[in-house]
Design a protein around this motif. Structure first.
Motif, PDB file in Angstrom:
ATOM      1  N   TYR A 157      58.263  25.934 -29.373  1.00 43.21           N
ATOM      2  CA  TYR A 157      56.940  26.443 -28.998  1.00 43.21           C
ATOM      3  C   TYR A 157      56.059  25.262 -28.608  1.00 43.21           C
ATOM      4  N   ASN A 158      55.464  25.353 -27.429  1.00 47.01           N
ATOM      5  CA  ASN A 158      54.584  24.274 -26.956  1.00 47.01           C
ATOM      6  C   ASN A 158      53.429  24.896 -26.185  1.00 47.01           C
ATOM      7  N   ASP A 159      52.220  24.744 -26.741  1.00 50.74           N
ATOM      8  CA  ASP A 159      51.040  25.291 -26.060  1.00 50.74           C
ATOM      9  C   ASP A 159      50.059  24.194 -25.655  1.00 50.74           C
ATOM     10  N   GLY A 160      50.601  22.955 -25.618  1.00 48.94           N
ATOM     11  CA  GLY A 160      49.740  21.843 -25.249  1.00 48.94           C
ATOM     12  C   GLY A 160      49.218  21.083 -26.447  1.00 48.94           C
ATOM     13  N   SER A 161      48.823  21.813 -27.477  1.00 47.81           N
ATOM     14  CA  SER A 161      48.327  21.167 -28.692  1.00 47.81           C
ATOM     15  C   SER A 161      49.337  21.244 -29.828  1.00 47.81           C
ATOM     16  N   SER A 162      50.306  22.116 -29.695  1.00 45.53           N
ATOM     17  CA  SER A 162      51.328  22.298 -30.721  1.00 45.53           C
ATOM     18  C   SER A 162      52.710  22.219 -30.087  1.00 45.53           C
ATOM     19  N   ASN A 163      53.585  21.430 -30.685  1.00 45.66           N
ATOM     20  CA  ASN A 163      54.948  21.280 -30.176  1.00 45.66           C
ATOM     21  C   ASN A 163      55.901  21.357 -31.370  1.00 45.66           C
ATOM     22  N   LYS A 164      56.462  22.530 -31.585  1.00 51.13           N
ATOM     23  CA  LYS A 164      57.263  22.720 -32.788  1.00 51.13           C
ATOM     24  C   LYS A 164      58.551  23.500 -32.497  1.00 51.13           C
ATOM     25  N   PHE A 165      59.440  23.460 -33.473  1.00 43.66           N
ATOM     26  CA  PHE A 165      60.724  24.165 -33.330  1.00 43.66           C
ATOM     27  C   PHE A 165      60.915  25.114 -34.511  1.00 43.66           C
ATOM     28  N   TRP A 166      61.809  26.063 -34.306  1.00 47.35           N
ATOM     29  CA  TRP A 166      62.202  27.016 -35.350  1.00 47.35           C
ATOM     30  C   TRP A 166      63.672  27.307 -35.127  1.00 47.35           C
ATOM     31  N   LYS A 167      64.461  27.096 -36.163  1.00 46.09           N
ATOM     32  CA  LYS A 167      65.912  27.247 -36.027  1.00 46.09           C
ATOM     33  C   LYS A 167      66.441  28.095 -37.173  1.00 46.09           C
ATOM     34  N   ILE A 168      67.319  29.042 -36.838  1.00 48.80           N
ATOM     35  CA  ILE A 168      67.933  29.874 -37.859  1.00 48.80           C
ATOM     36  C   ILE A 168      69.446  29.798 -37.753  1.00 48.80           C
ATOM     37  N   TYR A 169      70.080  29.704 -38.914  1.00 44.59           N
ATOM     38  CA  TYR A 169      71.545  29.700 -38.974  1.00 44.59           C
ATOM     39  C   TYR A 169      71.961  30.763 -39.977  1.00 44.59           C
ATOM     40  N   VAL A 170      72.787  31.703 -39.520  1.00 45.92           N
ATOM     41  CA  VAL A 170      73.240  32.803 -40.360  1.00 45.92           C
ATOM     42  C   VAL A 170      74.746  32.695 -40.551  1.00 45.92           C
ATOM     43  N   ALA A 171      75.167  32.693 -41.810  1.00 45.16           N
ATOM     44  CA  ALA A 171      76.594  32.671 -42.129  1.00 45.16           C
ATOM     45  C   ALA A 171      76.806  33.548 -43.360  1.00 45.16           C
ATOM     46  N   GLY A 172      77.634  34.560 -43.211  1.00 42.25           N
ATOM     47  CA  GLY A 172      77.848  35.476 -44.320  1.00 42.25           C
ATOM     48  C   GLY A 172      76.564  36.230 -44.632  1.00 42.25           C
ATOM     49  N   ASN A 173      76.194  36.240 -45.904  1.00 42.09           N
ATOM     50  CA  ASN A 173      74.974  36.956 -46.306  1.00 42.09           C
ATOM     51  C   ASN A 173      73.813  35.998 -46.586  1.00 42.09           C
ATOM     52  N   THR A 174      73.899  34.776 -46.022  1.00 38.72           N
ATOM     53  CA  THR A 174      72.845  33.777 -46.244  1.00 38.72           C
ATOM     54  C   THR A 174      72.305  33.256 -44.917  1.00 38.72           C
ATOM     55  N   SER A 175      70.987  33.150 -44.849  1.00 39.55           N
ATOM     56  CA  SER A 175      70.370  32.579 -43.658  1.00 39.55           C
ATOM     57  C   SER A 175      69.582  31.340 -44.048  1.00 39.55           C
ATOM     58  N   THR A 176      69.587  30.352 -43.157  1.00 36.00           N
ATOM     59  CA  THR A 176      68.835  29.116 -43.369  1.00 36.00           C
ATOM     60  C   THR A 176      67.913  28.917 -42.182  1.00 36.00           C
ATOM     61  N   VAL A 177      66.635  28.779 -42.459  1.00 34.56           N
ATOM     62  CA  VAL A 177      65.643  28.550 -41.413  1.00 34.56           C
ATOM     63  C   VAL A 177      65.106  27.130 -41.553  1.00 34.56           C
ATOM     64  N   THR A 178      65.121  26.401 -40.432  1.00 33.93           N
ATOM     65  CA  THR A 178      64.551  25.061 -40.373  1.00 33.93           C
ATOM     66  C   THR A 178      63.409  25.089 -39.372  1.00 33.93           C
ATOM     67  N   TYR A 179      62.287  24.514 -39.739  1.00 31.80           N
ATOM     68  CA  TYR A 179      61.129  24.579 -38.845  1.00 31.80           C
ATOM     69  C   TYR A 179      60.276  23.331 -39.027  1.00 31.80           C
ATOM     70  N   GLY A 180      59.537  22.999 -37.968  1.00 34.60           N
ATOM     71  CA  GLY A 180      58.658  21.839 -38.061  1.00 34.60           C
ATOM     72  C   GLY A 180      58.296  21.294 -36.698  1.00 34.60           C
ATOM     73  N   LYS A 181      57.739  20.120 -36.689  1.00 32.16           N
ATOM     74  CA  LYS A 181      57.335  19.461 -35.455  1.00 32.16           C
ATOM     75  C   LYS A 181      58.568  18.947 -34.719  1.00 32.16           C
ATOM     76  N   VAL A 182      58.586  19.115 -33.405  1.00 31.85           N
ATOM     77  CA  VAL A 182      59.703  18.646 -32.588  1.00 31.85           C
ATOM     78  C   VAL A 182      59.908  17.149 -32.819  1.00 31.85           C
ATOM     79  N   GLY A 183      61.181  16.773 -33.018  1.00 29.33           N
ATOM     80  CA  GLY A 183      61.521  15.369 -33.234  1.00 29.33           C
ATOM     81  C   GLY A 183      61.602  14.982 -34.691  1.00 29.33           C
ATOM     82  N   THR A 184      61.310  15.937 -35.609  1.00 27.11           N
ATOM     83  CA  THR A 184      61.399  15.665 -37.045  1.00 27.11           C
ATOM     84  C   THR A 184      62.564  16.464 -37.642  1.00 27.11           C
TER      85      THR A 184
END
Length: 261
Positions: free
Chosen positions: A7-34
């Motif tokens: 997501y980038n709107d000029g003032s905010s540049n961030k990512f959101w990532k989801i990984y699903v395996a079996g019955n567990t999901s892991t979400v990673t989120y934050g500023k791009v490049g971190t």
């Protein structure tokens, strides 16, 4: 299923990532490049987990997130490197007069790092730990301690790893290089085992998040994707064959064959 959105709107540049395996999901989120922050969630079924994952993706898309073409330079997987891993093991030896104080320092130090770094520390540890699962090293442990069960060998390998990279690599090549360290333990009336090192990462995770080791190991599986399966070892020695063990490692047998630690 793995999906990366940005997501980038000029003032905010961030990512959101989801990984699903079996019955567990892991979400990673934050500023791009971190490396971002990490959250995991367990569901009653794989289907429910998949449905929730799809729902979250659609929700993010509605908020203006778009699919990333590549993860390159978007998500930093970890700041923990192999060099830093070995450096940490060396540093913690200076942080206490005994092994308990040193391990306590290591746990505390790791607990202050991002979750991904804790997992990566554990992943690097495991890769070296797996390589130490050898017939030769087990024979050496058997001689020195007058016997060595599966669990005993696990703790022995952790002790070898804690000695440092050069000592570890030399021991894999030739276990008799460990003789000076055995002598030192003999003087201290200690044995070559370090079970505590196996749990450093999970304890650090619990201190950081308040979640138990079960939660940690699920997270480890999600983030590390460590598919190692312990092989069946083919021993080229027999614990009942004293002469064979003597010939295999004469220096170790001479020191501990009759008087094990």
């Amino acid at each position: 299923m793995e999906t990366l959105l940005i997501y980038n709107d000029g003032s905010s540049n961030k990512f959101w990532k989801i990984y699903v395996a079996g019955n567990t999901s892991t979400v990673t989120y934050g500023k791009v490049g971190t490396i971002g922050s990490v959250k995991t969630k367990e569901f009653q079924s794989e289907e429910a987990c998949q449905r929730e994952g799809e729902k979250l993706i659609q929700s993010k898309l509605k908020k203006g997130y778009v699919f990333a073409q590549s993860s390159h330079q978007i998500v930093k997987e970890s700041t923990m490197t192999e060099a830093q891993f070995w450096e940490l093991l060396e540093t913690c030896k200076e942080k206490g007069e005994d092994i308990d104080e040193q391990i306590e320092w290591l746990v505390t130090h790791l607990s202050r790092k991002p979750v991904k770094d804790i997992v990566m520390f554990d992943f690097i540890f495991n890769q070296y730990y797996y390589k130490s699962y050898t017939s030769n090293l087990w024979a050496a442990a058997y001689i020195v301690m007058g016997g060595c069960s599966d669990d005993c060998f696990d703790y022995f390998r952790a002790w070898v790893l804690y000695l440092g990279k050069e000592c570890y690599e030399a021991a894999i090549e030739n276990p008799e290089t460990l003789l000076p360290y055995f002598k030192l333990l003999e003087e201290q009336e200690e044995i070559p085992q370090l079970e505590e090192l196996l749990y450093v990462a999970s304890i650090a995770y619990e201190e950081k998040t308040g979640f138990d080791d079960e939660k940690y190991f699920k997270l480890y599986d999600q983030l590390a994707k460590d598919d190692y399966i312990e092989p069946e070892l083919e021993f080229d020695w027999d614990g009942d064959d004293e002469e064979g063990l003597r010939k295999k490692f004469p220096l170790l047998w001479g020191a501990y064959g009759e008087n094990p630690l």
